[in-house]
Scaffold this active site. Structure first.
Site, PDB file in Angstrom:
ATOM      1  N   ASP A  67       0.910  -1.299  -0.050  1.00 43.38           N
ATOM      2  CA  ASP A  67      -0.329  -0.005   0.289  1.00 43.38           C
ATOM      3  C   ASP A  67       0.695   1.241  -0.107  1.00 43.38           C
ATOM      4  O   ASP A  67       1.919   1.204   0.947  1.00 43.38           O
ATOM      5  CB  ASP A  67      -1.142   0.084   1.373  1.00 43.38           C
ATOM      6  CG  ASP A  67      -1.730  -0.960   0.909  1.00 43.38           C
ATOM      7  OD1 ASP A  67      -1.946  -1.950   0.649  1.00 43.38           O
ATOM      8  OD2 ASP A  67      -2.315  -1.537   2.496  1.00 43.38           O
ATOM      9  N   ASP A 109     -16.243  -3.070  -0.196  1.00 48.53           N
ATOM     10  CA  ASP A 109     -14.700  -3.151   1.259  1.00 48.53           C
ATOM     11  C   ASP A 109     -16.095  -2.395   2.087  1.00 48.53           C
ATOM     12  O   ASP A 109     -16.684  -1.805   2.237  1.00 48.53           O
ATOM     13  CB  ASP A 109     -14.043  -1.972   1.302  1.00 48.53           C
ATOM     14  CG  ASP A 109     -13.071  -1.902  -0.166  1.00 48.53           C
ATOM     15  OD1 ASP A 109     -12.141  -3.314  -0.086  1.00 48.53           O
ATOM     16  OD2 ASP A 109     -13.059  -0.773  -0.965  1.00 48.53           O
TER      17      ASP A 109
HETATM   18  O1  LIG Z   1      -7.473  -1.291  -1.352  1.00 49.06           O
HETATM   19  C1  LIG Z   1      -7.745   0.463  -1.377  1.00 49.06           C
HETATM   20  O2  LIG Z   1      -8.203   0.794  -2.315  1.00 49.06           O
HETATM   21  C2  LIG Z   1      -8.030   1.258  -0.025  1.00 49.06           C
HETATM   22  C3  LIG Z   1      -8.415   2.705   0.399  1.00 49.06           C
HETATM   23  C4  LIG Z   1      -8.534   2.361   1.266  1.00 49.06           C
HETATM   24  C5  LIG Z   1      -7.845   2.215   2.491  1.00 49.06           C
HETATM   25  C6  LIG Z   1      -7.568   0.842   2.200  1.00 49.06           C
HETATM   26  C7  LIG Z   1      -7.214   0.268   1.537  1.00 49.06           C
HETATM   27  N1  LIG Z   1      -6.541  -0.763   1.452  1.00 49.06           N
HETATM   28  C8  LIG Z   1      -5.725  -1.635   1.591  1.00 49.06           C
HETATM   29  C9  LIG Z   1      -5.742  -2.885   1.281  1.00 49.06           C
HETATM   30  O3  LIG Z   1      -5.585  -3.472   0.200  1.00 49.06           O
HETATM   31  C10 LIG Z   1      -4.182  -3.751   2.839  1.00 49.06           C
HETATM   32  O4  LIG Z   1      -3.435  -4.148   1.950  1.00 49.06           O
HETATM   33  C11 LIG Z   1      -4.909  -5.252   2.472  1.00 49.06           C
HETATM   34  O5  LIG Z   1      -6.376  -5.060   3.628  1.00 49.06           O
HETATM   35  C12 LIG Z   1      -4.417  -5.562   3.544  1.00 49.06           C
HETATM   36  O6  LIG Z   1      -4.929  -5.475   5.283  1.00 49.06           O
HETATM   37  P1  LIG Z   1      -3.756  -6.449   6.396  1.00 49.06           P
HETATM   38  O7  LIG Z   1      -3.207  -7.856   6.192  1.00 49.06           O
HETATM   39  O8  LIG Z   1      -5.084  -6.472   7.280  1.00 49.06           O
HETATM   40  O9  LIG Z   1      -2.877  -5.614   6.881  1.00 49.06           O
END
Ligand SMILES: O=C(O)c1ccccc1NCC(=O)[C@H](O)[C@H](O)COP(=O)(O)O
Length: 241
Positions: A11, A130
């Site tokens: 990210d 989401d």
């Molecule tokens: O994916 C998006 O567009 C987004 C927008 C705003 C906040 C977060 C977003 N994505 C986050 C992710 O895709 C994380 O990388 C993913 O959920 C991993 O989560 P974790 O394993 O709990 O760190």
């Protein structure tokens, strides 16, 4: 039985690889160069990279050039997410050579456009669902965007190929994935589901592997890898049959 696909996450916020808690702006922990992180996951055996432009998602700028550079440097499949909401941003994302894009806000705010691009691009388009509870959130997860199951039914009808399902309450918390939510979504659609948010342990990945017969195709893993709860090699081993 099919193997759960693992998608390590990078990210990007303000040029850095970060992880947020509950996807909230201002909760960033920084992990350095996105390219170095992506190359490290690739070297560890990843077949996919989940690459998110958080600034584009939040509307605080973008990291498009960097995201394109990272995508082009990868030999593995890349799923691009964050701020892909119109013809120009979709064209720029697809031009990076990514394998597929993940649309979020657009699926809530401009459903006609999303139906059109699903028809045009097929399985190059996934939709990110989401949720908090069963309410969808858009604009970087900051605004309510309707009911999960109503939207899922509409997208199914429009031919959406795949869903990336995130329980925002779990995201970045290392509290384990929301298995009930994933089971409920799998029961509501015959399309593959990629689970996202909350993975904390190899046992979580084994539990997600147990949902493969229900329709869970893959799992995104972010914080747990950066926090070194386990290595990607251990994760790949844990999900191999
Ligand atoms: O994916 C998006 O567009 C987004 C927008 C705003 C906040 C977060 C977003 N994505 C986050 C992710 O895709 C994380 O990388 C993913 O959920 C991993 O989560 P974790 O394993 O709990 O760190």
């Amino acid at each position: 039985m099919s193997t759960l696909e693992l998608l390590p996450a990078v990210d990007v916020r303000d040029g850095q690889a970060v992880r947020l808690v509950h996807g909230e702006s201002g909760t960033e922990t920084s992990y350095g160069s996105p390219l170095e992180a992506a190359l490290a996951w690739q070297a560890s055996g990843a077949e996919w990279l989940h690459l998110v432009d958080l600034d584009a998602a939040f509307g605080t700028g973008d990291n498009r050039a960097l995201v394109a550079e990272v995508t082009r440097a990868m030999d593995i499949k890349v799923e691009l997410s964050g701020g892909i909401r119109d013809d120009a941003t979709l064209a720029a994302a697809l031009a990076t050579g990514c394998t597929r894009v993940n649309l979020g806000t657009a699926a809530l705010e401009t459903p006609e456009w999303v139906a059109k691009v699903i028809a045009e691009h097929g399985d190059k388009i996934a939709v990110g669902l989401d949720v908090r509870g069963t309410t969808l959130r858009g604009r970087g997860w900051t605004r309510d965007g309707g009911d999960l199951y109503e939207t899922l039914a509409r997208l199914d009808q429009e031919g959406c190929a795949r869903y990336v399902v995130t329980d925002i309450a779990k995201d970045g918390t290392l509290q384990g994935p929301n298995l009930e939510l994933l089971k409920n979504v799998c029961a509501a659609t015959d399309r593959p589901v990629v689970a996202s948010g909350g993975v904390s342990s190899l046992d979580d990945l084994r539990a997600l592997s147990g949902l493969v017969p229900l329709g869970v195709e893959g799992a995104i893993v972010g914080k747990a890898l950066y926090a070194k709860a386990f290595t990607l090699e251990e994760a790949l081993e844990a999900v191999s049959p």
